[in-house]
Enzyme design. Structure first.
Site, PDB file in Angstrom:
ATOM      1  N   SER A 143       0.804  -1.072  -0.033  1.00  0.00           N
ATOM      2  CA  SER A 143       0.051  -0.048   0.117  1.00  0.00           C
ATOM      3  C   SER A 143       0.970   1.272   0.023  1.00  0.00           C
ATOM      4  O   SER A 143       2.111   1.048   0.345  1.00  0.00           O
ATOM      5  CB  SER A 143      -0.918   0.043   1.374  1.00  0.00           C
ATOM      6  OG  SER A 143      -1.453   1.228   1.531  1.00  0.00           O
ATOM      7  N   TYR A 156      -2.442  -1.477  10.559  1.00  0.00           N
ATOM      8  CA  TYR A 156      -2.302  -1.614   9.024  1.00  0.00           C
ATOM      9  C   TYR A 156      -1.041  -1.012   8.501  1.00  0.00           C
ATOM     10  O   TYR A 156      -0.311  -1.701   7.774  1.00  0.00           O
ATOM     11  CB  TYR A 156      -3.657  -0.789   8.456  1.00  0.00           C
ATOM     12  CG  TYR A 156      -3.682  -1.197   6.885  1.00  0.00           C
ATOM     13  CD1 TYR A 156      -4.112  -2.176   6.108  1.00  0.00           C
ATOM     14  CD2 TYR A 156      -3.484  -0.007   6.112  1.00  0.00           C
ATOM     15  CE1 TYR A 156      -3.997  -2.323   4.874  1.00  0.00           C
ATOM     16  CE2 TYR A 156      -3.412  -0.122   4.551  1.00  0.00           C
ATOM     17  CZ  TYR A 156      -4.005  -1.234   3.860  1.00  0.00           C
ATOM     18  OH  TYR A 156      -3.834  -1.307   2.638  1.00  0.00           O
TER      19      TYR A 156
HETATM   20  C1  BGC Z   1      -6.240   1.491   2.659  1.00  0.00           C
HETATM   21  C2  BGC Z   1      -7.270   2.467   2.429  1.00  0.00           C
HETATM   22  C3  BGC Z   1      -7.139   3.989   2.128  1.00  0.00           C
HETATM   23  C4  BGC Z   1      -5.796   3.887   0.900  1.00  0.00           C
HETATM   24  C5  BGC Z   1      -5.649   5.444   0.571  1.00  0.00           C
HETATM   25  C6  BGC Z   1      -5.026   1.608   1.348  1.00  0.00           C
HETATM   26  O1  BGC Z   1      -4.146   1.103   1.608  1.00  0.00           O
HETATM   27  O2  BGC Z   1      -6.498   0.214   2.650  1.00  0.00           O
HETATM   28  O3  BGC Z   1      -7.952   2.273   3.560  1.00  0.00           O
HETATM   29  O4  BGC Z   1      -8.290   4.506   1.707  1.00  0.00           O
HETATM   30  O5  BGC Z   1      -4.817   3.058   1.266  1.00  0.00           O
HETATM   31  O6  BGC Z   1      -4.974   6.017   1.899  1.00  0.00           O
END
Ligand code: BGC
Length: 255
Positions: A143, A156
């Site tokens: 991410s 996360y």
């Molecule tokens: C997350 C989302 C978030 C996005 C942008 C992703 O990795 O799971 O919750 O909206 O990143 O910030």
């Protein structure tokens, strides 16, 4: 087809980005093992769709946060298709809780589903690829938050930061076996993980305004990057992350 004769495992392959990856790899000719945990029906539906593309897929119910389940997933893959060439560590969850709120249970769950599964998925896939002797690809779906703080989504961010270093460290360690380890870092994607944001017009407007391309990605726009990284065109890429975030990280100090 570019991935003909390749065998891929996609963890969390029955929903969101994982589902799009399954369909794209299948379209390019790979055989696919679709790992799922919560929706066996969705996996069966996906098998049908992949089969209709003219390729083979099987669904395996395995909780990839548990080592024994991961071992069974890899063993089932080898039994069904004889080999493993592409491992996609995609399964992921988030709790949207802050440093102050996150409980031990939430912390453990997020770290196990996101990071532990990617670590042991990498380890087990690499062992199988070394046994086969022909190298391989390991792709970790991380991410923008492997690098970029997201206040209110602490566990996360920790898990994705861990995947960032897993990608770099394993990429360096496994290079001599020609096993390439790459991360794909999406920004906001229209998947179930973002459902609450998508259902809130104010939140959506804020998010769209923060993204230079002005919109969330569709899962297929992440899957096409993954498919490229799984193929011959990415033969010199390892120990790094490719971001597909519409410019989000460069333009916004945080959401
Ligand atoms: C997350 C989302 C978030 C996005 C942008 C992703 O990795 O799971 O919750 O909206 O990143 O910030």
């Amino acid at each position: 087809m570019l991935l003909k004769n390749k065998v891929a495992v996609v963890t969390g392959g029955n929903s969101g980005i994982g589902k799009a990856i399954v369909l794209e790899l299948a379209r390019r000719g790979a055989k696919i093992v679709v790992d799922y945990v919560s929706h066996p029906d969705a996996a069966a539906e996906l098998e049908k769709r992949v089969a209709s593309l003219g390729d083979q897929a099987i669904g395996v119910e395995a909780d990839v946060s548990q080592l024994a389940d991961l071992e069974r997933l890899i063993a089932t893959t080898v039994k069904a298709f004889g080999q493993l060439d592409i491992m996609i560590n995609n399964a992921g969850i988030e709790t949207r809780t802050s440093v102050l709120e996150t409980t031990e249970q939430q912390y453990d769950k997020v770290l196990q589903v996101n990071l532990k599964s990617a670590f042991f998925g990498t380890q087990l896939a690499a062992k199988q690829m070394i046994k086969q002797g022909g190298g391989g690809r390991i792709i970790n779906i991380t991410s923008v938050h492997e690098d970029w703080p997201m206040p209110g989504n602490t566990a996360y961010c920790l898990s994705k930061g861990g995947m960032r270093m897993l990608t770099r460290t394993a990429g360096v360690e496994l290079a001599r076996h020609n096993i390439l380890v790459v991360g794909v870092g999406p920004g906001a994607v229209a998947t179930p993980i973002n459902l609450s944001t998508m259902q809130n017009p104010d939140e959506m407007a804020k998010l769209d305004a923060a993204i230079p391309l002005g919109r969330m990605a569709q899962p297929e726009e992440i899957a096409s990057v993954v498919a490229f990284l799984a193929g011959d065109g990415a033969s010199y890429m390892t120990a790094t992350t490719v971001f597909a975030d519409g410019g989000l990280m460069q333009s916004s100090p945080g959401l």
